[in-house]
Design a protein around this motif. Structure first.
Motif, mmCIF file in Angstrom:
data_model
loop_
_atom_site.group_PDB
_atom_site.id
_atom_site.type_symbol
_atom_site.label_atom_id
_atom_site.label_comp_id
_atom_site.label_asym_id
_atom_site.label_seq_id
_atom_site.Cartn_x
_atom_site.Cartn_y
_atom_site.Cartn_z
ATOM 1 N N LEU A 25 0.731 -1.022 0.149
ATOM 2 C CA LEU A 25 0.272 0.021 0.039
ATOM 3 C C LEU A 25 0.768 1.203 -0.119
ATOM 4 C CD1 LEU A 25 -2.652 -0.836 2.764
ATOM 5 C CD2 LEU A 25 -3.142 -0.501 0.176
ATOM 6 N N LEU A 39 -5.658 -9.050 -1.253
ATOM 7 C CA LEU A 39 -6.820 -8.494 -1.972
ATOM 8 C C LEU A 39 -7.779 -9.590 -2.025
ATOM 9 C CD1 LEU A 39 -4.879 -6.286 -4.218
ATOM 10 C CD2 LEU A 39 -6.759 -5.547 -2.730
ATOM 11 N N SER A 41 -10.714 -9.623 -3.284
ATOM 12 C CA SER A 41 -11.590 -9.216 -4.390
ATOM 13 C C SER A 41 -10.991 -10.234 -5.710
ATOM 14 C CB SER A 41 -11.372 -7.699 -4.936
ATOM 15 O OG SER A 41 -10.098 -7.587 -5.101
ATOM 16 N N LEU A 270 -7.735 4.519 -1.662
ATOM 17 C CA LEU A 270 -7.401 3.257 -2.382
ATOM 18 C C LEU A 270 -7.829 3.155 -3.727
ATOM 19 C CD1 LEU A 270 -8.624 0.857 0.489
ATOM 20 C CD2 LEU A 270 -6.223 1.244 -0.071
ATOM 21 N N ASP A 274 -3.914 3.737 -5.004
ATOM 22 C CA ASP A 274 -3.099 2.639 -5.205
ATOM 23 C C ASP A 274 -3.853 1.901 -6.118
ATOM 24 O OD1 ASP A 274 -1.124 1.844 -3.416
ATOM 25 O OD2 ASP A 274 -2.509 2.761 -1.737
ATOM 26 N N MET A 276 -6.774 0.362 -6.357
ATOM 27 C CA MET A 276 -7.442 -0.844 -5.838
ATOM 28 C C MET A 276 -9.057 -0.339 -5.695
ATOM 29 S SD MET A 276 -5.216 -1.907 -2.626
ATOM 30 C CE MET A 276 -3.130 -2.294 -3.290
ATOM 31 N N VAL A 278 -11.962 -1.170 -4.516
ATOM 32 C CA VAL A 278 -12.562 -2.125 -3.450
ATOM 33 C C VAL A 278 -13.783 -1.498 -2.675
ATOM 34 C CG1 VAL A 278 -10.254 -3.478 -3.078
ATOM 35 C CG2 VAL A 278 -10.821 -1.170 -1.864
ATOM 36 N N SER A 282 -13.171 -2.425 2.873
ATOM 37 C CA SER A 282 -11.782 -2.479 2.865
ATOM 38 C C SER A 282 -11.376 -0.986 3.244
ATOM 39 C CB SER A 282 -11.433 -2.583 1.493
ATOM 40 O OG SER A 282 -12.219 -3.915 0.961
ATOM 41 N N THR A 310 -14.711 -6.385 -3.792
ATOM 42 C CA THR A 310 -14.652 -5.626 -4.922
ATOM 43 C C THR A 310 -15.447 -4.455 -4.711
ATOM 44 O OG1 THR A 310 -14.831 -5.348 -7.166
ATOM 45 C CG2 THR A 310 -16.085 -6.804 -6.139
#
Length: 463
Positions: A25, A39, A41, A270, A274, A276, A278, A282, A310
């Motif tokens: 991260l 992760l 997801s 995030l 990053d 991500m 999510v 999360s 996700t």
């Protein structure tokens, strides 16, 4: 690009569950130590709950509780239901899911697409209320012949799944160097099963739970009693208004409480910092990690934060600025300019047809953009409004699809300059459903009553 090393071909989608990636991260660049996201997801159903579907179903089969052609019943926020649906598809079981009404429509649509029957129950009732999703699930199980109630809150196959898979994966991925494991609190399976494995490997590993404000789990961890009422919160899939037996509080070293706003702010971070995409649980876990380490700075930490699912199922909620604003998680818009341009990412600024277009053209436009009205441009460039109700009434009364729009009931609309005071627009929308916004007398967009409602936290404001 990484070296090509694809996983081997498998016989069933269920065989792809687990072995999810761990990624560093970068949102924590200001903190000392190393922080990694687990992760979940990447599971086929998009969440960590895929893991427990396997152990719950296989354990029920071994104990004779689930027989061929039977029905799996579960109270779920959606993700466990999808994990059970994957097993149901593979093994030929029917699946009935009982879900609280605060869950995203996308979650409900996904499990329906996987063949599940869904029963929706009110969220804001006590757990022992006969209308609660816990109570309804028990009743449906009792009334359905050949059924098995998965009961993830009190089924020891839930933490077992994470003891057998999530914990070993994390230990191997960190080469045994993990110092902290952080996860949201809910049914307790993820944090308890993973913690049990990790602490058997190294008792010094710290286990940090994260609970949404409004849940009773953090309070119970501190006091070991339930003399507190649960309050409503928006983040899904975490927190409880009951104490699940699967939460092993003795394995949890510390619990952090996080607000909805903190959860959603970190969910957006995030995605943007990053990459991500999510869910809100999360964001909750990462927000909790940030709060914990702000007060417990250490140089040599290797922290794993489990990100459960996700973000694709929350596009119309957490990732919708209108939803965030209407629920008080974003600052209200105060000018017409802001309001008009905040819509630009979702819709064309003007959605128009002409009086020579047809009834079916209007229906297609309304259906495509999910709107309640279309602007109609006449021959002399005058603009009027065609509402969805007029279109639907015409279709239901069997008017020909090629009926010209000019023959339908059209409504006059008001025009307003983009520099007009926001409060004047609110007054105007009491009389008219839509206002066309202009700049230098040229139309550039519209605002509707719904736009104003979406910009207002109704429960905390009188508009």
């Amino acid at each position: 690009m990484n070296e090509v090393n694809p996983p081997k071909a498998v016989e069933s989608i269920v065989e792809t569950i687990g072995n999810t990636p761990m990624v560093k991260l970068h949102t924590f660049s200001d903190l000392k130590g190393k922080y990694y996201a687990k992760l979940e997801s990447f599971n086929p159903g998009g969440s960590s709950k895929d893991r427990i579907g396997i152990t719950i179903v296989e354990q029920a089969e071994k104990e004779g509780l689930l027989k061929p052609g039977g029905t799996i019943i579960e109270a779920t926020s959606g993700n466990t239901g999808l994990g059970l649906a994957l097993l149901g598809i593979k093994k030929g079981y029917n699946v009935i899911l009982i879900m609280p009404d605060k869950m995203s429509p996308a979650k409900m649509n996904v499990v329906k697409a996987m063949g599940c029957e869904v029963i929706v129950c009110p969220t804001e009732v006590e757990p022992d209320d006969p209308r609660s999703y816990y109570s309804v699930a028990k009743k449906v199980a009792k009334d359905t012949p050949g059924s098995f109630y998965a009961n993830q809150y009190h089924n020891d196959a839930n933490p077992l799944a994470h003891y057998l898979s999530t914990g070993p994966e994390i230990w191997k991925q960190t080469q045994g160097k993990i110092t902290h494991f952080i996860a949201g609190l809910g049914t307790g399976g993820t944090i308890s099963g993973t913690a049990k494995f990790l602490k058997e490997k190294n008792p010094d590993i710290k286990i940090i739970g994260v609970d949404p404000l409004g849940s009773i789990l953090a309070h119970f961890h501190r006091t070991k009693n339930t003399d507190i009422d649960a309050k409503g919160y928006k983040v899904e899939g975490v927190g409880e208004d009951i104490i699940p037996s699967n939460v092993d509080f003795d394995l949890i070293d510390h619990v952090v409480t996080v607000t909805d706003k903190e959860s959603f702010d970190w969910t957006w971070r995030l995605a943007r910092e990053d990459g991500m995409l999510v869910g809100g649980s999360s964001g909750l876990a990462v927000a909790g990690a940030n709060l914990y380490f702000e007060d417990n700075q250490q140089d040599e930490v290797l922290t794993v934060i489990l990100l459960p699912d996700t973000g694709e199922r929350y596009i119309d909620k957490i990732f919708s600025e209108a939803w965030l604003r209407s629920n008080g998680f974003l600052e209200k818009i105060t000018t017409l300019k802001e309001l008009v341009f905040s819509k630009a990412a979702n819709l064309p600024p003007l959605i128009t047809l002409s009086t020579q277009d047809t009834l079916i053209d209007a229906y297609d436009k309304i259906d495509k953009f999910k709107i309640n009205q279309v602007l109609i441009e006449t021959k002399d460039k005058y603009i009027q409004l065609l509402t969805k109700s007029v279109v639907y009434n015409a279709l239901l009364s069997d008017q020909p699809h090629n009926t010209k729009i000019g023959k339908l009931e059209l409504i006059d609309v008001n025009f307003m300059d983009i520099e007009t005071d926001y409060t004047i627009a609110k007054v105007a929308l009491v009389e008219k459903e839509v206002i066309i916004i202009t700049r230098s007398e040229s139309p550039i967009g519209i605002i509707t009553r719904q736009d104003l409602i979406d910009n207002t936290n109704i429960r905390e404001s009188d508009l």
